[in-house]
Design an enzyme around this catalytic site. Structure first.
Site: not given
Length: 778
Positions: A425, A504
């Protein structure tokens, strides 16, 4: 203090004797974990050998002083670090090396020091490593004192004062293993051997060995001997060659050994081999190393996802942070083994190391147990993240290349690793082509040291960052995305040549279906496998998105995942904790208030064709398996007694589960994860204390204080109950029950005998259990 001095003296004498006798031939690796001096705070002059550290605490590493607490809402680690302490910790160790070994080269290897570590030997500064997750080594040779009358002092300063340094718990101190290594001047370079098995089949495999030999002495002719050994110790194939090794250079050698009918490393059968490399000068062993490998072929395909040895698998993975719950960041291997075994039960076959290099023995365990691994480098590049503004982003520009190189060199021989990730991220500019350069420079470093595995990253909101449209994702070997599965599906269907994976994912049904129903989706990694410390808002100290809680208790999402991923017949009953569908999902039939609980919303998670539900032996009907794997639902008028679900396939009962309403707490039951322990740092057992009624039914609402005690042949290293708002310390011998249970994590303290553990709750019958110490394993 007398005992402390004796321990220190014995340690030095042992090391001296050990060094004198074993440094005759070859490489020698000595466990350097024992008998360090430790103190907290900034200490002037502590790096100097003459510094007086007699008042410091004596301990063994691995050691995480942050987990010792206390919890405090005002601790600067805040929500990211779980409100546990930060600061400076000092470690010192004194040792001797015999004069006969003065011609050896000595180095110290640290598997991880949290964080911003500085290391000195005899007052000379060896270096600094900001990244607390990386393994590193230093050459001690030029600064050592040799001889039985001379001592050496190594000092380590670990500093995580600057906070908030992470979005999740880091720990503090020398929290992984340490080794002292002695080699001859001609030796295999540290992490300098790479072993690959390109395109193996069940009929034949070629084991390719590339090794670097470093020579800090005179040129010479050496014999290189390589053996491939199976798991029974049998030498399958050997190779021998004469090699001319130049002086003061690194010589790179390539060898190939063919293995007929190899046993391939697989998720279902993780066969391992060892490769022994030995270097001789005449008949004298100069250096030796043993590397464990697996022979396997892993690949990602755009149309059908992940393949291992020409068999198509879905990677059913979880993300794991590096903490072990109550033990903090200093995690015995036995804790990881217990955790991975439970994840296997649910059907998990993949691990993402979120979001940093892990301890090397964790990867050994994945090799042994048959997990495929996404090996990840960083949570941040240059852009800061909320609640971790003073983290690795402060060091990325200076250190990313060295840290990436070191992780790849250390990890590249593990068969479990099938893909690398270089970021999670990431909030840096990801425009193309300028923003892509940071990705490409990291990918190039990975490929320089290991070009056998693809590289990805966990993209964050790609439709916002436009990476699917600006050319960034099109350059990635495998496109990884966190959450928003529909975006990844749409991206692949617009670009069917892309290889894709969920890096994820949450526990909800539609995210499972995105993996189940799309052949091109290689896998997914659930957030997370276990609850982890930090990333929580006070009074919570723990993020509770795991399949299992900190103490290893099953949760609603693990029960449901079991029904989706398990290969065995599964049936699990859960109910809403409060009346009429309110509250949370729990797995019992004992409401907190029997008088106000009359409408129970019940779900049954099952992979069986048909499930029939009974309450006090009265059938509440049968339901077929939904095509979308959703749970089977009943609205039940609550009655005290027993609720039971029966799973059937082809009309035959294949599994069942039942819950019975508990009465008043009457006694404690102790169970243990295993009954035998070895006296070493990594071996543990979990003793679970469960409060039950007179019939042995767990009292799910009991929160009594449980006091553990143990004989001196063992020690309690931590207690826990899994409660995310529990602020009690983990280092004592008592904790409150949560949902009727608590655990004590036990180690052996002697080399033989038995260990007796007791659990006491005021007003209840005391319980005891016994463990055996395995004297053959230390």
């Amino acid at each position: 203090m007398k005992n402390s001095k004796n321990i220190r003296a014995c340690s030095l004498l042992f090391f001296l004797a050990f060094a004198t006798t074993i440094f005759a031939q070859g490489r020698q690796t000595i466990n350097f974990d024992a008998n360090w001096q430790f103190t907290k705070g900034e200490i002037a002059g502590a790096e100097k050998p003459e510094f007086n550290d007699k008042s410091w605490r004596i301990l063994n590493v691995p050691h995480d002083w942050s987990i010792e607490g206390p919890y405090d809402r005002d601790n600067p680690t805040a929500r990211g670090g779980g409100y546990l302490p930060a600061g400076i910790g000092w470690y010192r160790k004194t040792f001797k090396v015999d004069a006969a070994d003065a011609n050896k080269l000595f180095s110290v290897e640290f598997d991880g020091v949290m964080a911003n570590s500085d290391v000195w030997i005899n007052g000379t500064h060896l270096g600094k490593r900001p990244y607390g997750y990386i393994s590193f080594s230093y050459d001690l040779t030029p600064y050592l004192n040799f001889g039985k009358d001379k001592t050496n002092t190594i000092a380590v300063r670990a500093d995580n004062t600057i906070q908030p340094a992470s979005r999740y718990y880091t720990g503090a101190g020398i929290y992984r293993h340490v080794r002292l290594v002695a080699v001859n001047k001609t030796h295999f370079k540290h992490w300098g051997t790479q072993i690959t098995t390109p395109n193996p089949t069940a009929k034949k495999a070629v084991v390719s060995i590339k090794t670097e030999i470093e020579n800090k002495g005179a040129a010479g002719t050496y014999k290189l001997q390589i053996e491939v050994v199976d798991n029974t110790g049998k030498v399958l194939k050997a190779s021998e060659s004469q090699e001319n090794i130049a002086a003061n250079k690194i010589t790179e050698l390539f060898k190939e050994i063919e293995i007929i009918n190899p046993k391939l490393w697989d998720i279902e059968a993780p066969h391992l081999y060892t490769v022994n490399t030995k270097l001789y000068s005449g008949k004298t062993l100069v250096d030796n190393q043993t590397i464990t490998i697996g022979i396997r072929n892993a690949e990602f395909r755009a149309d059908t996802g992940f393949w291992l040895n020409n068999k198509n698998y879905k990677i059913k993975g979880v993300c794991l942070h590096h903490d072990g719950g109550a033990v903090g960041a200093a995690v015995p291997l036995g804790v990881w083994k217990e955790r991975l075994q439970k994840l296997k039960e649910v059907g998990v076959n993949g691990i993402r190391t979120s979001h940093n290099p892990v301890a090397p023995e964790f990867l050994d365990l994945c090799d042994q147990m048959g997990f495929v691994v996404m090996d990840e480098t960083f949570d941040t590049w240059t852009a800061a993240k909320h609640n971790g503004e003073k983290g690795y982003n402060l060091y990325f520009k200076e250190w990313w290349e060295q840290d990436t190189k070191d992780m790849i060199l250390r990890d590249r021989n593990h068969p479990s690793i099938v893909i690398y990730s270089i970021g999670n991220e990431i909030h840096d500019d990801l425009s193309y082509p300028e923003g892509y350069k940071k990705y490409k420079m990291q990918e190039d470093v990975v490929k320089k040291y290991d070009n056998t595995r693809p590289v990805t990253m966990a993209l964050f909101r790609p439709n916002v960052s436009k990476v699917y449209d600006n050319g960034y994702a099109a350059q990635m070997e495998v496109v990884g995305q966190n959450y928003r599965e529909n975006e990844l599906i749409a991206a692949h269907e617009a670009h069917p040549e892309w290889k894709v994976i969920g890096t994820e994912n949450t526990h909800v049904l539609n995210q499972w279906l995105a993996l189940r129903d799309k052949p091109y989706m290689a896998g997914q990694f659930l957030w997370t496998g276990y609850d982890y410390l930090g990333e929580a808002d006070w009074p919570e100290t723990t993020n509770n998105q795991g399949l299992f809680d900190r103490a290893g208790n099953w949760k609603q999402q693990s029960l449901q995942r079991d029904s989706w991923w398990s290969a065995e017949p599964v049936v699990h009953i859960v109910r809403k904790s409060d009346n009429a569908g309110a509250g949370v999902w729990v797995s019992d039939w004992t409401p907190s208030d029997f008088d106000t609980y009359d409408n129970a919303k019940v779900n049954v998670y099952s992979n069986c064709e048909e499930v029939e539900l009974f309450l006090n032996d009265k059938s509440l009907g049968s339901l077929k398996k939904p095509a979308d794997d959703s749970p089977r639902e009943w609205n039940v008028t609550f009655e005290e007694g027993t609720i039971k679900a029966i799973g059937k396939n082809n009309g035959k009962v294949v599994t069942q589960e039942e819950h019975t309403s508990a009465g008043k707490p009457a006694k404690i039951i102790l169970t243990q994860s295993k009954g035998t322990l070895a006296n070493n740092w990594d071996d543990v057992t979990f003793v679970t204390a469960t409060i039950v009624d007179e019939k042995g039914i767990r009292c799910a609402n009991a929160d009594n204080l449980i006091k553990f005690s143990i004989t001196d042949s063992g020690k309690i290293i931590a207690v826990d109950n899994g409660n995310i708002i529990n602020h009690d310390g983990y280092q004592g011998q008592k904790t409150r029950a949560y949902q009727g249970k608590a655990i004590a994590i036990i180690k052996a303290a002697k080399d033989s005998g038995t260990i007796s553990i007791k659990a006491d709750v005021e007003g209840l019958t005391q319980e005891a259990t016994t463990l055996s110490i395995d004297s053959d394993k230390k």
